[in-house]
Design an enzyme around this catalytic site. Sequence first.
Site, PDB file in Angstrom:
ATOM      1  N   GLN A   1      -0.926   9.649   8.561  1.00  0.00           N
ATOM      2  CA  GLN A   1      -1.316  10.589  10.528  1.00  0.00           C
ATOM      3  C   GLN A   1      -0.760   9.759  11.482  1.00  0.00           C
ATOM      4  O   GLN A   1      -0.309  10.514  12.466  1.00  0.00           O
ATOM      5  CB  GLN A   1      -2.420  10.998  10.246  1.00  0.00           C
TER       6      GLN A   1
ATOM      7  N   GLU B   1      -9.200   8.091  10.064  1.00  0.00           N
ATOM      8  CA  GLU B   1      -9.789   8.607  11.443  1.00  0.00           C
ATOM      9  C   GLU B   1     -10.633   8.031  11.700  1.00  0.00           C
ATOM     10  O   GLU B   1     -11.624   7.861  13.089  1.00  0.00           O
ATOM     11  CB  GLU B   1      -9.797   9.719  10.995  1.00  0.00           C
TER      12      GLU B   1
HETATM   13  N1  COA Z   1       8.754   0.389  -1.927  1.00  0.00           N
HETATM   14  C1  COA Z   1       7.666   0.261  -1.975  1.00  0.00           C
HETATM   15  N2  COA Z   1       6.205  -0.317  -1.966  1.00  0.00           N
HETATM   16  C2  COA Z   1       6.130   0.036  -0.911  1.00  0.00           C
HETATM   17  C3  COA Z   1       7.129   1.465  -0.343  1.00  0.00           C
HETATM   18  C4  COA Z   1       8.368   1.160  -0.618  1.00  0.00           C
HETATM   19  N3  COA Z   1       8.904   1.831  -0.334  1.00  0.00           N
HETATM   20  N4  COA Z   1       5.848   1.181   0.450  1.00  0.00           N
HETATM   21  C5  COA Z   1       5.321   1.092   0.929  1.00  0.00           C
HETATM   22  N5  COA Z   1       4.500   0.333  -0.158  1.00  0.00           N
HETATM   23  C6  COA Z   1       3.187  -0.555  -0.698  1.00  0.00           C
HETATM   24  C7  COA Z   1       3.089  -2.079   0.306  1.00  0.00           C
HETATM   25  O1  COA Z   1       4.313  -2.862   0.553  1.00  0.00           O
HETATM   26  C8  COA Z   1       1.587  -1.449  -0.007  1.00  0.00           C
HETATM   27  O2  COA Z   1       2.140  -3.066  -0.753  1.00  0.00           O
HETATM   28  P1  COA Z   1       1.141  -3.940  -1.485  1.00  0.00           P
HETATM   29  O3  COA Z   1      -0.545  -3.766  -1.087  1.00  0.00           O
HETATM   30  O4  COA Z   1       1.672  -5.252  -2.372  1.00  0.00           O
HETATM   31  O5  COA Z   1       1.123  -4.970  -0.197  1.00  0.00           O
HETATM   32  C9  COA Z   1       2.029  -0.225  -0.487  1.00  0.00           C
HETATM   33  O6  COA Z   1       2.319   0.194  -0.841  1.00  0.00           O
HETATM   34  C10 COA Z   1       0.276   0.457  -0.428  1.00  0.00           C
HETATM   35  O7  COA Z   1       0.117   0.232   1.491  1.00  0.00           O
HETATM   36  P2  COA Z   1      -0.763   0.690   1.855  1.00  0.00           P
HETATM   37  O8  COA Z   1      -0.914   0.532   3.411  1.00  0.00           O
HETATM   38  O9  COA Z   1      -1.925  -0.781   1.917  1.00  0.00           O
HETATM   39  O10 COA Z   1      -1.342   2.240   1.611  1.00  0.00           O
HETATM   40  P3  COA Z   1      -2.868   2.416   1.156  1.00  0.00           P
HETATM   41  O11 COA Z   1      -2.489   3.520   0.462  1.00  0.00           O
HETATM   42  O12 COA Z   1      -3.530   1.780  -0.181  1.00  0.00           O
HETATM   43  O13 COA Z   1      -3.871   2.186   2.592  1.00  0.00           O
HETATM   44  C11 COA Z   1      -3.740   3.373   5.126  1.00  0.00           C
HETATM   45  C12 COA Z   1      -3.411   3.346   3.511  1.00  0.00           C
HETATM   46  C13 COA Z   1      -4.222   4.422   5.670  1.00  0.00           C
HETATM   47  C14 COA Z   1      -5.819   3.139   4.860  1.00  0.00           C
HETATM   48  C15 COA Z   1      -3.453   2.034   4.713  1.00  0.00           C
HETATM   49  O14 COA Z   1      -2.300   1.894   5.559  1.00  0.00           O
HETATM   50  C16 COA Z   1      -4.197   1.375   6.492  1.00  0.00           C
HETATM   51  O15 COA Z   1      -5.371   0.794   6.749  1.00  0.00           O
HETATM   52  N6  COA Z   1      -2.930   1.447   7.130  1.00  0.00           N
HETATM   53  C17 COA Z   1      -3.850   1.014   8.980  1.00  0.00           C
HETATM   54  C18 COA Z   1      -4.525   2.241  10.269  1.00  0.00           C
HETATM   55  C19 COA Z   1      -3.928   3.052  10.143  1.00  0.00           C
HETATM   56  O16 COA Z   1      -2.945   3.506   9.839  1.00  0.00           O
HETATM   57  N7  COA Z   1      -4.421   3.813   9.463  1.00  0.00           N
HETATM   58  C20 COA Z   1      -4.816   5.905   9.042  1.00  0.00           C
HETATM   59  C21 COA Z   1      -3.362   6.118   8.732  1.00  0.00           C
HETATM   60  S1  COA Z   1      -3.675   8.266   9.636  1.00  0.00           S
END
Ligand code: COA
Length: 415
Positions: free
Chosen positions: A17, A139
């Site tokens: 989001q 959130e």
């Molecule tokens: N191709 C290949 N890999 C991809 C990709 C693509 N197009 N897009 C994403 N990935 C990979 C990332 O590189 C990551 O890999 P790694 O962990 O090996 O480095 C993996 O996908 C997962 O990304 P991540 O952001 O860790 O997702 P998650 O589902 O585990 O976590 C959140 C989700 C939201 C908790 C996390 O992204 C976060 O804390 N974000 C920052 C704060 C935030 O925005 N939170 C609110 C969300 S509404």
Amino acid sequence: MGKALDGIRILDFTHVQSGPTCTQLLAWFGADVIKVERAGAGDITREQLRDIPDVDSLYFTMLNHNKRSITLDTKHPRGKSVLESLVRHCDVLVENFAPGALDRMGFTWERIQELNPRMIVASVKGFGPGPYEDCKVYENVAQCAGGAASTTGFDDGPPLVTGAQIGDSGTGLHLALGIVAALYQRQTTGRGQRVLAAMQDGVLNLCRVKLRDQQRLDRTRVMHEYPQYPDGAFGAAVPRAGNASGGGQPGSILKCKGWETDPNAYIYFITQAPVWPAICEVIGKPGWVTEPDYATPKARLPRLAEIFTAIEDWTKTKDKFEAMAILNEFDIPCGPILSMKELAEEPSLRATGTIVEVDHPKRGKYLSVGNPIKLSDSPTEVTRSPLLGEHTDEVLGELGLAGEEIAQLRAIGVI
Ligand code: COA
């Protein structure tokens, strides 16, 4: 007519989001937003909270309007080389991965600068630098860590999170402003820069008045403005204010006619000082205009609970819209508690484009919140969210890839 951000290309690496809210706003202002999603899967919200099988959820469609979608495995060497072209091609990279994910992909700030020194790299993270910088955040975690939950709720209950997505959408808004400022600065420096909006910081910024009260009450030690503690001594931290405004003009949520069966038959009523005589007239307490115990804001503070009970005796005789109409005649600030159903059906919000009906090839028509920010020379037309990878061929073609190359990438699962 052109758009405010015409010509700006956004490499949109956002998901869920917070980030998508930011890039959707940029798209609404006219930027070309290219959303990069994992091949085969896409943004996880496409499949979360689905209401129709195999169709992009409302969660996804309502946060990704006016964007293009490409699929790309950015961990595959061939995918990385396409991503390098995208970095050279775009003005801003926006991401909200977990901390370190972009670096692990090989796209450090230094590498991105080598590829495109004009690129702005904008990130949402849960926390800024410090003890929690490596944490994943959603959130409600941000609402709790940013001060909102400790100050929301009733004095005799636990901390509460709010329905407004101040951690996600709120931080997306902060990030969008940072990006526009960085684009403006780039006009003079010629260089990109990093933009960080941490969710804890964004929530705390929106809770600024609570940090005000922390210091104010710490000095005065008395919580006059909170009807539930008329003369209560201040403890260690700003308490939960219930429905008290906590500001300079005492207010509260009061029952209206029908409250026994309708959970939203309530009105927010503010006892603004300049209209006190009018309030007394409306509620049938003309004596309160001059009686010393009620005549001044200071005298009223320890009696707020009694005063709001008397006002509620009046509001309970009217439905919330009748009460609003009468109170508006006297310039008394108030607002009905509107449900999502009432907002969805409100003609004035449809007329301004704040609520829009969008047509989607798979789900049909649905309602969304349009652009809440109106620019007179850059009006927003909301267009549907892209299907997964809908624009992959188009965008890769713009990057100069030939048809056979694209077919090859598809054959090996990179796009
Ligand atoms: N191709 C290949 N890999 C991809 C990709 C693509 N197009 N897009 C994403 N990935 C990979 C990332 O590189 C990551 O890999 P790694 O962990 O090996 O480095 C993996 O996908 C997962 O990304 P991540 O952001 O860790 O997702 P998650 O589902 O585990 O976590 C959140 C989700 C939201 C908790 C996390 O992204 C976060 O804390 N974000 C920052 C704060 C935030 O925005 N939170 C609110 C969300 S509404």
